[in-house]
Design an enzyme around this catalytic site. Structure first.
Site, PDB file in Angstrom:
ATOM      1  N   ARG A 269      -9.523  49.007  42.090  1.00 23.02           N
ATOM      2  CA  ARG A 269     -10.833  48.110  43.123  1.00 23.02           C
ATOM      3  C   ARG A 269     -11.972  47.830  42.384  1.00 23.02           C
ATOM      4  NH1 ARG A 269      -8.289  52.666  45.553  1.00 23.02           N
ATOM      5  NH2 ARG A 269      -6.175  52.242  46.572  1.00 23.02           N
TER       6      ARG A 269
ATOM      7  N   LYS B 106     -18.750  34.376  40.788  1.00 24.64           N
ATOM      8  CA  LYS B 106     -17.559  33.533  40.629  1.00 24.64           C
ATOM      9  C   LYS B 106     -16.474  34.104  39.781  1.00 24.64           C
ATOM     10  CE  LYS B 106     -17.605  29.966  43.880  1.00 24.64           C
ATOM     11  NZ  LYS B 106     -17.263  28.026  43.529  1.00 24.64           N
TER      12      LYS B 106
ATOM     13  N   GLU C   4     -23.008  20.171  33.458  1.00 25.58           N
ATOM     14  CA  GLU C   4     -23.779  20.850  34.145  1.00 25.58           C
ATOM     15  C   GLU C   4     -25.270  21.639  34.602  1.00 25.58           C
ATOM     16  OE1 GLU C   4     -21.503  22.623  36.141  1.00 25.58           O
ATOM     17  OE2 GLU C   4     -20.032  22.917  34.843  1.00 25.58           O
TER      18      GLU C   4
ATOM     19  N   LYS D  90     -29.656  28.589  39.819  1.00 22.01           N
ATOM     20  CA  LYS D  90     -28.216  29.228  40.514  1.00 22.01           C
ATOM     21  C   LYS D  90     -28.522  30.043  41.163  1.00 22.01           C
ATOM     22  CE  LYS D  90     -23.301  29.775  39.426  1.00 22.01           C
ATOM     23  NZ  LYS D  90     -22.395  29.530  39.143  1.00 22.01           N
TER      24      LYS D  90
ATOM     25  N   GLU E  61     -20.395  31.456  49.265  1.00 25.18           N
ATOM     26  CA  GLU E  61     -19.859  29.661  49.514  1.00 25.18           C
ATOM     27  C   GLU E  61     -19.482  29.642  50.947  1.00 25.18           C
ATOM     28  OE1 GLU E  61     -18.609  27.122  45.947  1.00 25.18           O
ATOM     29  OE2 GLU E  61     -17.665  26.596  47.238  1.00 25.18           O
TER      30      GLU E  61
ATOM     31  N   ARG F 277     -24.082  27.044  48.209  1.00 23.11           N
ATOM     32  CA  ARG F 277     -23.460  27.194  47.548  1.00 23.11           C
ATOM     33  C   ARG F 277     -22.503  25.825  46.473  1.00 23.11           C
ATOM     34  NH1 ARG F 277     -20.916  33.155  43.985  1.00 23.11           N
ATOM     35  NH2 ARG F 277     -20.811  31.691  42.001  1.00 23.11           N
TER      36      ARG F 277
ATOM     37  N   ASN G 191     -21.038  22.500  43.639  1.00 23.96           N
ATOM     38  CA  ASN G 191     -19.471  21.649  43.110  1.00 23.96           C
ATOM     39  C   ASN G 191     -19.503  20.084  42.900  1.00 23.96           C
ATOM     40  OD1 ASN G 191     -17.874  24.084  42.777  1.00 23.96           O
ATOM     41  ND2 ASN G 191     -18.021  23.841  44.335  1.00 23.96           N
TER      42      ASN G 191
ATOM     43  N   HIS H 170     -17.639  17.815  40.769  1.00 24.64           N
ATOM     44  CA  HIS H 170     -15.764  18.686  40.379  1.00 24.64           C
ATOM     45  C   HIS H 170     -14.568  18.185  42.164  1.00 24.64           C
ATOM     46  CE1 HIS H 170     -18.804  21.514  38.787  1.00 24.64           C
ATOM     47  NE2 HIS H 170     -18.203  21.843  38.729  1.00 24.64           N
TER      48      HIS H 170
ATOM     49  N   HIS I 295     -12.374  17.867  39.303  1.00 27.60           N
ATOM     50  CA  HIS I 295     -11.227  18.768  39.241  1.00 27.60           C
ATOM     51  C   HIS I 295      -9.743  18.368  39.316  1.00 27.60           C
ATOM     52  CE1 HIS I 295     -12.932  22.418  40.404  1.00 27.60           C
ATOM     53  NE2 HIS I 295     -12.998  22.674  39.271  1.00 27.60           N
TER      54      HIS I 295
ATOM     55  N   HIS J 185     -13.661  20.581  30.696  1.00 26.03           N
ATOM     56  CA  HIS J 185     -14.375  20.623  32.144  1.00 26.03           C
ATOM     57  C   HIS J 185     -15.656  19.805  32.478  1.00 26.03           C
ATOM     58  CE1 HIS J 185     -15.166  22.405  36.246  1.00 26.03           C
ATOM     59  NE2 HIS J 185     -16.528  23.168  35.440  1.00 26.03           N
TER      60      HIS J 185
HETATM   61  P1  NAD Z   1     -14.205  28.027  27.136  1.00 26.54           P
HETATM   62  O1  NAD Z   1     -14.498  29.706  27.557  1.00 26.54           O
HETATM   63  O2  NAD Z   1     -13.202  27.999  26.981  1.00 26.54           O
HETATM   64  O3  NAD Z   1     -15.468  27.902  26.108  1.00 26.54           O
HETATM   65  C1  NAD Z   1     -15.322  27.139  25.188  1.00 26.54           C
HETATM   66  C2  NAD Z   1     -14.571  27.290  23.064  1.00 26.54           C
HETATM   67  O4  NAD Z   1     -15.417  26.954  22.973  1.00 26.54           O
HETATM   68  C3  NAD Z   1     -13.107  28.035  23.155  1.00 26.54           C
HETATM   69  O5  NAD Z   1     -12.953  27.548  22.401  1.00 26.54           O
HETATM   70  C4  NAD Z   1     -14.529  29.361  22.883  1.00 26.54           C
HETATM   71  O6  NAD Z   1     -14.279  30.267  21.746  1.00 26.54           O
HETATM   72  C5  NAD Z   1     -15.329  28.126  22.310  1.00 26.54           C
HETATM   73  N1  NAD Z   1     -17.008  29.255  21.608  1.00 26.54           N
HETATM   74  C6  NAD Z   1     -17.555  30.223  22.737  1.00 26.54           C
HETATM   75  N2  NAD Z   1     -18.741  30.217  22.637  1.00 26.54           N
HETATM   76  C7  NAD Z   1     -18.453  29.808  21.365  1.00 26.54           C
HETATM   77  C8  NAD Z   1     -19.826  29.662  20.216  1.00 26.54           C
HETATM   78  N3  NAD Z   1     -21.231  30.491  20.581  1.00 26.54           N
HETATM   79  N4  NAD Z   1     -19.129  29.389  18.962  1.00 26.54           N
HETATM   80  C9  NAD Z   1     -18.557  28.717  19.113  1.00 26.54           C
HETATM   81  N5  NAD Z   1     -17.654  28.657  19.755  1.00 26.54           N
HETATM   82  C10 NAD Z   1     -17.595  29.226  20.688  1.00 26.54           C
HETATM   83  O7  NAD Z   1     -14.886  27.035  28.006  1.00 26.54           O
HETATM   84  P2  NAD Z   1     -16.188  27.363  28.892  1.00 26.54           P
HETATM   85  O8  NAD Z   1     -17.058  25.683  28.884  1.00 26.54           O
HETATM   86  O9  NAD Z   1     -17.642  28.081  28.631  1.00 26.54           O
HETATM   87  O10 NAD Z   1     -15.760  27.125  30.768  1.00 26.54           O
HETATM   88  C11 NAD Z   1     -14.756  26.795  31.400  1.00 26.54           C
HETATM   89  C12 NAD Z   1     -14.366  27.328  32.226  1.00 26.54           C
HETATM   90  O11 NAD Z   1     -15.444  28.442  32.706  1.00 26.54           O
HETATM   91  C13 NAD Z   1     -13.032  27.334  32.809  1.00 26.54           C
HETATM   92  O12 NAD Z   1     -12.259  27.859  32.900  1.00 26.54           O
HETATM   93  C14 NAD Z   1     -14.117  26.811  34.573  1.00 26.54           C
HETATM   94  O13 NAD Z   1     -13.218  26.963  35.537  1.00 26.54           O
HETATM   95  C15 NAD Z   1     -15.105  28.231  34.157  1.00 26.54           C
HETATM   96  N6  NAD Z   1     -16.068  28.207  35.364  1.00 26.54           N
HETATM   97  C16 NAD Z   1     -16.663  28.673  35.938  1.00 26.54           C
HETATM   98  C17 NAD Z   1     -17.690  29.021  36.818  1.00 26.54           C
HETATM   99  C18 NAD Z   1     -17.889  30.206  37.129  1.00 26.54           C
HETATM  100  O14 NAD Z   1     -19.132  30.136  38.080  1.00 26.54           O
HETATM  101  N7  NAD Z   1     -17.350  31.800  37.707  1.00 26.54           N
HETATM  102  C19 NAD Z   1     -18.260  27.724  36.008  1.00 26.54           C
HETATM  103  C20 NAD Z   1     -17.846  26.467  35.716  1.00 26.54           C
HETATM  104  C21 NAD Z   1     -17.075  26.954  34.993  1.00 26.54           C
HETATM  105  N1  GLY Z   2     -19.865  26.679  39.739  1.00 30.49           N
HETATM  106  C1  GLY Z   2     -20.474  26.494  41.014  1.00 30.49           C
HETATM  107  C2  GLY Z   2     -20.780  27.859  41.393  1.00 30.49           C
HETATM  108  O1  GLY Z   2     -20.781  28.971  41.058  1.00 30.49           O
HETATM  109  O2  GLY Z   2     -20.385  28.294  42.566  1.00 30.49           O
END
Ligand code: NAD
Ligand code: GLY
Length: 377
Positions: free
Chosen positions: A119, A141, A183, A225, A235, A239, A243, A246, A250, A263
């Site tokens: 939990r 998130k 972003e 942020k 949100e 918030r 997006n 997005h 998406h 993404h």
């Molecule tokens: P990712 O986590 O897949 O990383 C991209 C690639 O880079 C991967 O292959 C990873 O292994 C590699 N990598 C990471 N750090 C590295 C480094 N320092 N050197 C070399 N390689 C490295 O992709 P991302 O773009 O970081 O994240 C995308 C995800 O984030 C999606 O799932 C998306 O939905 C999510 N997201 C979440 C939020 C949120 O608010 N929680 C906001 C935006 C995106």
């Molecule tokens: N990336 C959108 C949010 O954090 O709300």
């Protein structure tokens, strides 16, 4: 650099941003943590896992590492279950702390594991992609994907700290840097015209990963942020402006198949599409729309959307989490630096699609040189 603070219903937490911060992560570990669990993937653990374990050694707390496969397709309930299996078999108690070492995929999934294990246990974000450093690691998130939708199973659950080491970006592939910069631009567009203009002036240094320029950009994005999350943690209103781009983005990700475009690439193209729709609905000037397009190109992201077919476009956009009562709601720009969330007449959306969809050629010339000169951190 002074930490940025995020105020939430559960108290506030710091975001530390510095070159070499990885070596000081122990400072962020809660004193009463019983055990530390690093969750990472083979790529990031191979690059930075040992440095992190070394940085934690002086705490004299037991540390173990869970490695999950790399990639968006593994941000799933199946992978999450393997994390629970390991945590339960290690008999982790409720004062264990998870350290999410990786990009947004790791951060979102490790955060959701923390939100749901017994939990809820504490977790720390150690983001290693630019996208994760400016966006996904901040704000709580957490989620995994479901076969029927991205990020559909999740929770709002805040970390106890975010530790951002700018040096780790040196090993990030150029395409991932461009995706993260999408972003960055987004924050200027929705909240801070002066920051958007600063990005226009400093785009060459950003793409080249100049440390001072990056440090300023990451800190400004985290500040913006933090303001939004502190005002609307779950949100219920404001918030949603985070997006921008997005809804279109998406649709691109889902329509092409997740992982075809990153993404951030899909969001970048979505920024242009949202700007075009803003021009039609809210009078955003043609000159400002062109500025958005030019900056998206300058960071090496696509500004022309793929042809998914009009019905598919609308269908995929309908699946967006901002859709209410079947009505698609878009983040739109009355001006650069201001954002609103509203529905749009179908004919204007159709016009936007017909003007922004076309033959795709991504100009990555701006990022090739940096990619070849990238050094190991
Ligand atoms: P990712 O986590 O897949 O990383 C991209 C690639 O880079 C991967 O292959 C990873 O292994 C590699 N990598 C990471 N750090 C590295 C480094 N320092 N050197 C070399 N390689 C490295 O992709 P991302 O773009 O970081 O994240 C995308 C995800 O984030 C999606 O799932 C998306 O939905 C999510 N997201 C979440 C939020 C949120 O608010 N929680 C906001 C935006 C995106
Ligand atoms: N990336 C959108 C949010 O954090 O709300």
């Amino acid at each position: 650099m002074a930490p940025v603070h995020v105020a939430t219903s559960a108290g506030q937490y710091p975001i530390h941003i510095a070159p070499g911060r990885l070596q000081h992560v122990a400072d962020s570990v809660p004193a009463n943590a019983t055990r530390l669990v690093i969750i990472s993937n083979p790529v990031v653990d191979g690059l930075y896992g040992n440095a992190l374990r070394q940085a934690l050694a002086d705490l004299n707390k037991p540390v173990f590492t869970i490695i999950v496969p790399d990639g968006e397709s593994f941000k799933s309930l199946d992978t999450l279950n393997t994390i629970y299996d390991r945590m339960l078999s290690e008999k982790l108690d409720r004062r264990a702390v998870i350290l999410a070492l990786g990009g947004g995929v790791i951060g979102d999934m490790a955060g959701f594991a923390a939100a749901t294990y017994m939990r809820g246990i504490r977790y720390m974000q150690i983001p290693t992609t630019l996208l994760a450093q400016v966006d996904s690691s901040v704000g709580g998130k957490t989620a995994v994907n479901h076969p029927l939708g991205k990020n559909m199973i999740g929770a709002f659950y805040q970390p106890v700290s975010v530790d951002i080491d700018i040096h780790v970006l040196r090993t990030l592939p150029a395409r991932e840097v461009s995706a993260g910069l999408a972003e960055v631009i987004k924050y200027g567009l929705i909240l801070d015209r002066a920051f958007f203009e600063w990005c226009e002036s400093n785009v060459a240094q950003l793409v080249a990963l100049d440390a001072d320029t990056l440090a300023y950009a990451i800190a400004r994005c985290c500040e913006l942020k933090a303001q939004v999350v502190s005002a609307d943690e779950k949100e219920t209103g404001l918030r949603a402006i985070l997006n921008l781009g997005h809804t279109f983005g998406h649709a691109i990700e889902a329509g092409l198949g997740f992982g075809t475009w990153l993404h951030g690439e899909a969001v970048a193209c979505g920024l242009v599409q949202a700007a075009v729709l803003s021009g039609k609905l809210l009078g955003l000037s043609a000159a400002d729309i062109e500025r958005v397009r030019a900056l998206v190109r300058a960071i090496g992201c696509p500004d022309i959307a793929p042809d998914l077919g009009e019905d598919s476009w609308l269908d995929f956009m309908q699946g967006d989490k901002k859709t209410e009562g079947g009505e698609i709601r878009y983040v739109l720009l009355p001006a650069i630096g201001q954002a609103v969330v509203q529905a749009a007449p179908l004919n204007l959306v159709q016009e936007t699609l017909s003007e922004t969809v076309g033959d795709i050629a991504i100009d990555r010339s701006a990022v090739q040189t940096r990619d070849m000169t990238a050094t190991q951190a």
